[in-house]
Write a protein that holds these residues in place. Structure first.
Motif, PDB file in Angstrom:
ATOM      1  N   ILE A   3       0.865  -1.175   0.000  1.00 35.83           N
ATOM      2  CA  ILE A   3       0.000   0.000   0.000  1.00 35.83           C
ATOM      3  C   ILE A   3       0.903   1.226   0.000  1.00 35.83           C
ATOM      4  N   GLU A  37      -3.744  -2.448  -4.771  1.00 37.61           N
ATOM      5  CA  GLU A  37      -3.863  -2.645  -3.321  1.00 37.61           C
ATOM      6  C   GLU A  37      -4.150  -1.317  -2.624  1.00 37.61           C
ATOM      7  N   THR A  38      -3.490  -0.260  -3.058  1.00 38.54           N
ATOM      8  CA  THR A  38      -3.677   1.069  -2.476  1.00 38.54           C
ATOM      9  C   THR A  38      -5.097   1.580  -2.718  1.00 38.54           C
ATOM     10  N   ALA A  41      -7.661  -0.366  -0.646  1.00 38.15           N
ATOM     11  CA  ALA A  41      -7.522  -0.083   0.784  1.00 38.15           C
ATOM     12  C   ALA A  41      -8.064   1.294   1.136  1.00 38.15           C
TER      13      ALA A  41
END
Length: 170
Positions: A3, A37-38, A41
């Motif tokens: 992230i 993923e970032t 999230a």
């Protein structure tokens, strides 16, 4: 995968124009994985490489609802080849946390880009997907949603972001 930190306005790196991607190298593949993923999230529906300080012409979009399977789209070196109509609606941005403002966009767009595998594709989009594509493409050109607001809205958002930055620093 990792992230990454999402840059917030008024970070000057958000104004940098992204550079075209040549070869789809392992570094670019890792960048795409980190961006996904970032974005998930955060959570968000789109993320441009420039929003995490990477100067590459890459963005991701996934407009699937929470109860739908993921539909991650990867755009490398994207360009709008056609746009039609006009709509105005609320937009948010991971670089402007907590801000939502009405922004004017094309209603429908056709985009040509390369995918994660390097193959060129074209996609016609309308609704939220068209808005998300235009929003993320703006990021790659150093254009932010605040640039598409009227003077009064722009001042209000600038004050909110300055206050947020001051609170985060203390």
């Amino acid at each position: 995968m990792a992230i990454r930190t999402i840059l917030h306005y008024p970070d000057p790196r958000l104004r940098q124009k992204a550079q075209p991607v040549g070869e789809i190298s392992p570094e670019i593949t890792k960048l795409i994985d980190d961006m996904a993923e970032t974005m998930y999230a955060a959570p968000g529906v789109g993320l441009a490489a420039t929003q995490i300080g990477e100067p590459h012409r890459v963005f991701l979009v996934d407009i699937a609802a929470d109860d739908e399977p993921s539909n991650l789209l990867v755009f490398i070196n994207p360009e709008i080849v056609r746009q039609e109509g006009q709509l105005t609606g609320p937009e948010g941005c991971l670089s402007f946390p907590g801000i939502s403002e009405d922004i004017k966009r094309a209603e429908r767009v056709t985009v040509r880009a390369r995918g994660r595998d390097g193959a060129t594709f074209e996609i016609a989009a309308d609704g939220l997907l068209a808005v998300a594509i235009q929003h993320e493409l703006d990021h790659l050109d150093g254009v932010l949603m605040i640039d598409r607001m009227g003077t009064l809205k722009k001042r209000i958002v600038q004050r909110k972001m300055q206050k947020r930055g001051a609170e985060a620093a203390s």
